[in-house]
Design a protein around this motif. Sequence first.
Motif, short mmCIF file in Angstrom:
data_model
loop_
_atom_site.label_atom_id
_atom_site.label_comp_id
_atom_site.label_asym_id
_atom_site.label_seq_id
_atom_site.Cartn_x
_atom_site.Cartn_y
_atom_site.Cartn_z
N SER A 139 1.17 -4.74 5.94
CA SER A 139 0.12 -5.03 6.94
C SER A 139 -1.03 -5.81 6.30
O SER A 139 -1.86 -6.35 7.01
CB SER A 139 -0.39 -3.73 7.57
N ARG A 140 -1.06 -5.85 5.00
CA ARG A 140 -2.08 -6.66 4.31
C ARG A 140 -1.63 -8.11 4.39
O ARG A 140 -0.83 -8.57 3.58
CB ARG A 140 -2.22 -6.22 2.85
N ASP A 141 -2.18 -8.82 5.36
CA ASP A 141 -1.69 -10.17 5.63
C ASP A 141 -2.72 -11.26 5.38
O ASP A 141 -2.54 -12.39 5.79
CB ASP A 141 -1.15 -10.27 7.05
N GLY A 142 -3.79 -10.91 4.68
CA GLY A 142 -4.78 -11.93 4.36
C GLY A 142 -4.23 -12.94 3.37
O GLY A 142 -3.31 -12.64 2.59
N GLU A 143 -4.79 -14.13 3.40
CA GLU A 143 -4.33 -15.19 2.50
C GLU A 143 -4.46 -14.76 1.03
O GLU A 143 -3.57 -15.02 0.22
CB GLU A 143 -5.12 -16.47 2.74
N ALA A 144 -5.56 -14.09 0.69
CA ALA A 144 -5.77 -13.65 -0.69
C ALA A 144 -4.67 -12.68 -1.13
O ALA A 144 -4.20 -12.74 -2.27
CB ALA A 144 -7.14 -13.00 -0.85
N ASP A 145 -4.24 -11.80 -0.22
CA ASP A 145 -3.16 -10.85 -0.56
C ASP A 145 -1.84 -11.58 -0.75
O ASP A 145 -1.07 -11.26 -1.66
CB ASP A 145 -3.02 -9.80 0.54
N ARG A 146 -1.56 -12.56 0.10
CA ARG A 146 -0.32 -13.33 -0.05
C ARG A 146 -0.30 -14.08 -1.38
O ARG A 146 0.70 -14.07 -2.10
CB ARG A 146 -0.15 -14.30 1.12
N VAL A 147 -1.42 -14.72 -1.69
CA VAL A 147 -1.51 -15.47 -2.95
C VAL A 147 -1.38 -14.52 -4.14
O VAL A 147 -0.64 -14.80 -5.10
CB VAL A 147 -2.82 -16.28 -3.03
N MET A 202 0.85 -1.20 0.00
CA MET A 202 0.00 0.00 0.00
C MET A 202 0.88 1.24 0.00
O MET A 202 1.48 1.59 1.01
CB MET A 202 -0.92 -0.02 1.22
N LEU A 203 0.94 1.89 -1.15
CA LEU A 203 1.77 3.08 -1.31
C LEU A 203 0.88 4.25 -1.69
O LEU A 203 -0.21 4.06 -2.24
CB LEU A 203 2.84 2.82 -2.38
N PRO A 204 1.31 5.48 -1.43
CA PRO A 204 0.44 6.63 -1.65
C PRO A 204 0.05 6.89 -3.11
O PRO A 204 -1.00 7.46 -3.38
CB PRO A 204 1.23 7.81 -1.07
N ASP A 205 0.87 6.45 -4.04
CA ASP A 205 0.59 6.73 -5.45
C ASP A 205 0.31 5.48 -6.27
O ASP A 205 0.32 5.53 -7.49
CB ASP A 205 1.74 7.53 -6.08
N GLY A 206 0.02 4.37 -5.60
CA GLY A 206 -0.29 3.15 -6.34
C GLY A 206 -0.16 1.91 -5.49
O GLY A 206 0.05 1.98 -4.28
N SER A 207 -0.27 0.80 -6.14
CA SER A 207 -0.26 -0.50 -5.47
C SER A 207 1.06 -1.22 -5.68
O SER A 207 1.62 -1.22 -6.78
CB SER A 207 -1.40 -1.34 -6.04
N GLY A 208 1.52 -1.87 -4.62
CA GLY A 208 2.69 -2.72 -4.74
C GLY A 208 2.47 -3.86 -5.72
O GLY A 208 3.39 -4.30 -6.41
N PHE A 209 1.22 -4.33 -5.80
CA PHE A 209 0.89 -5.38 -6.77
C PHE A 209 1.21 -4.90 -8.19
O PHE A 209 1.76 -5.63 -9.00
CB PHE A 209 -0.59 -5.76 -6.70
#
Length: 96
Positions: A79-87, A52-59
Amino acid sequence: MAQRILVVEDEPAIAESVAYALRRDGFSVEIAGTCAQATSAGDAELIVLDLMLPDGSGFDLIGSWRRAGRLTPIIVLSSRDGEADRVAALETGAND
């Protein structure tokens, strides 16, 4: 010469803590607080990336780096530690 690590994290306290630990262990560290800064950063042997960055997504960063052929290992630290985020991070091209 010390291996170079790029830490992409917008929270200064977290970025500096991670950088301090890495520097203490002999690594050369550059900090980028935004997607734009991360994109314009030079080559690194490892990337530690917040999602989670201020100007976009790490994804999005992972995807663009991989599509461009950048094979640098990427470790997600978020801090996004949900299984869906990890996958999703792994499927996009993160290493861990």
